[in-house]
Design a protein around this motif. Sequence first.
Motif, short mmCIF file in Angstrom:
data_model
loop_
_atom_site.label_atom_id
_atom_site.label_comp_id
_atom_site.label_asym_id
_atom_site.label_seq_id
_atom_site.Cartn_x
_atom_site.Cartn_y
_atom_site.Cartn_z
N THR A 58 0.82 -1.22 0.00
CA THR A 58 0.00 0.00 0.00
C THR A 58 0.85 1.26 0.00
OG1 THR A 58 -1.73 -1.17 1.20
CG2 THR A 58 -1.83 1.23 1.22
N ILE A 59 1.94 1.27 0.78
CA ILE A 59 2.75 2.48 0.88
C ILE A 59 3.94 2.49 -0.09
CG2 ILE A 59 2.09 2.96 3.25
CD1 ILE A 59 4.74 1.82 4.15
N ALA A 60 4.09 1.44 -0.89
CA ALA A 60 5.20 1.37 -1.84
C ALA A 60 5.24 2.55 -2.81
CB ALA A 60 5.15 0.05 -2.61
N PRO A 61 4.11 3.03 -3.36
CA PRO A 61 4.19 4.18 -4.27
C PRO A 61 4.73 5.45 -3.61
CG PRO A 61 2.09 3.07 -4.51
CD PRO A 61 2.76 2.46 -3.33
N LEU A 62 4.53 5.58 -2.30
CA LEU A 62 5.03 6.76 -1.60
C LEU A 62 6.54 6.73 -1.39
CD1 LEU A 62 2.30 7.02 1.19
CD2 LEU A 62 2.52 8.46 -0.84
N LEU A 63 7.10 5.53 -1.18
CA LEU A 63 8.51 5.41 -0.83
C LEU A 63 9.40 4.94 -1.97
CD1 LEU A 63 8.11 3.80 2.70
CD2 LEU A 63 8.36 6.21 2.11
N GLY A 64 8.84 4.40 -3.02
CA GLY A 64 9.64 3.94 -4.13
C GLY A 64 10.09 2.50 -4.01
N VAL A 89 13.29 7.32 -0.70
CA VAL A 89 14.38 6.83 -1.54
C VAL A 89 14.92 7.94 -2.43
CG1 VAL A 89 14.96 5.21 -3.37
CG2 VAL A 89 13.51 4.48 -1.48
N THR A 90 14.07 8.81 -2.92
CA THR A 90 14.51 9.87 -3.82
C THR A 90 15.18 10.98 -3.02
OG1 THR A 90 12.36 10.95 -3.65
CG2 THR A 90 12.68 9.42 -5.47
N GLN A 91 16.09 11.68 -3.68
CA GLN A 91 16.78 12.81 -3.05
C GLN A 91 16.69 14.01 -3.97
OE1 GLN A 91 20.74 11.46 -2.17
NE2 GLN A 91 20.10 10.50 -0.28
N ALA A 92 16.56 15.17 -3.36
CA ALA A 92 16.49 16.40 -4.14
C ALA A 92 17.80 17.15 -4.02
CB ALA A 92 15.34 17.28 -3.63
N GLU A 93 18.31 17.64 -5.14
CA GLU A 93 19.55 18.39 -5.10
C GLU A 93 19.22 19.86 -4.90
OE1 GLU A 93 23.35 19.23 -7.93
OE2 GLU A 93 22.34 17.30 -8.08
N ILE A 94 19.77 20.42 -3.81
CA ILE A 94 19.53 21.82 -3.49
C ILE A 94 20.89 22.52 -3.48
CG2 ILE A 94 18.69 23.42 -1.74
CD1 ILE A 94 16.83 21.17 -0.80
N GLY A 95 21.15 23.34 -4.46
CA GLY A 95 22.46 23.99 -4.57
C GLY A 95 23.52 22.94 -4.84
N SER A 96 24.57 22.96 -4.01
CA SER A 96 25.63 21.97 -4.18
C SER A 96 25.50 20.82 -3.19
CB SER A 96 26.99 22.65 -4.00
OG SER A 96 27.09 23.16 -2.69
N ALA A 97 24.52 20.87 -2.31
CA ALA A 97 24.32 19.81 -1.31
C ALA A 97 23.16 18.91 -1.74
CB ALA A 97 24.02 20.42 0.05
N VAL A 98 23.19 17.70 -1.24
CA VAL A 98 22.11 16.75 -1.50
C VAL A 98 21.35 16.56 -0.19
CG1 VAL A 98 21.54 14.40 -2.19
CG2 VAL A 98 23.39 15.61 -3.31
N GLN A 99 20.05 16.74 -0.23
CA GLN A 99 19.23 16.65 0.97
C GLN A 99 18.29 15.46 0.83
OE1 GLN A 99 16.81 20.07 1.64
NE2 GLN A 99 16.06 19.35 3.60
N ARG A 104 5.81 11.39 5.15
CA ARG A 104 4.97 11.00 6.29
C ARG A 104 4.01 9.91 5.83
NH1 ARG A 104 3.91 16.45 9.86
NH2 ARG A 104 6.13 16.82 10.21
N VAL A 105 4.03 8.81 6.57
CA VAL A 105 3.25 7.63 6.22
C VAL A 105 2.25 7.38 7.32
CG1 VAL A 105 3.37 5.16 5.75
CG2 VAL A 105 5.19 6.67 4.95
N SER A 106 0.99 7.18 6.93
CA SER A 106 -0.05 6.85 7.89
C SER A 106 -0.22 5.33 7.93
CB SER A 106 -1.37 7.51 7.48
OG SER A 106 -2.39 7.15 8.37
N LEU A 107 -0.06 4.75 9.12
CA LEU A 107 -0.18 3.31 9.29
C LEU A 107 -1.33 2.99 10.22
CD1 LEU A 107 3.55 2.40 10.00
CD2 LEU A 107 2.28 1.87 7.94
#
Length: 170
Positions: A58-64, A89-99, A104-107
């Motif tokens: 169920t939560i796989a689409p949210l987390l990859g 799983v995904t990361q966003a590149e902000i400037g020269s750093a990776v964040q 948030r997952v509802s269980l």
Amino acid sequence: MTLAASYVVHRYSLVRVMLLACASPLCAGCYSYTVVQPGAIGPGATVRARITPAAGVTIAPLLGSTPRTLTGKVISDLRDTVIVEVPAVTQAEIGSAVQTLHQRVSLAKSDVLEWEVRRLDRGRTYALAGGVALVIGGVLFNSIKGELGQNGHPGDGGTDARVPAFRISP
């Protein structure tokens, strides 16, 4: 083996031991997880939840990915659901750093098979810190002892008692 080659090998092993000693706290965990009852978990607690396969799908689409366990921080604990903030799983590149992004997952409480809370293991922490201190102390002691014994004869102008932990040679 010549004295110069022996010196280079000694320096290489000294640096390697120092790096391993300094990196060991990063490799070993000073935290442990303890199984708790669902009512003992409050907002802000760092938890690991083992979930049912159906909840993972169920939560796989949210987390990859399809997780079997979720590790994160409890945001809120409602009557029949718990909201947990987990790293995505995904990361966003902000400037020269990776964040790392968080999701948030509802269980549903019925989807959680087991709750574990992360706690500081003081015994393991003290043992790790003591072991690192012993290794570094032993390396420094051997380095000083070896340097004092190789400096020549008395009357040559004294001995150099500096600790040569890092030296750049041409």
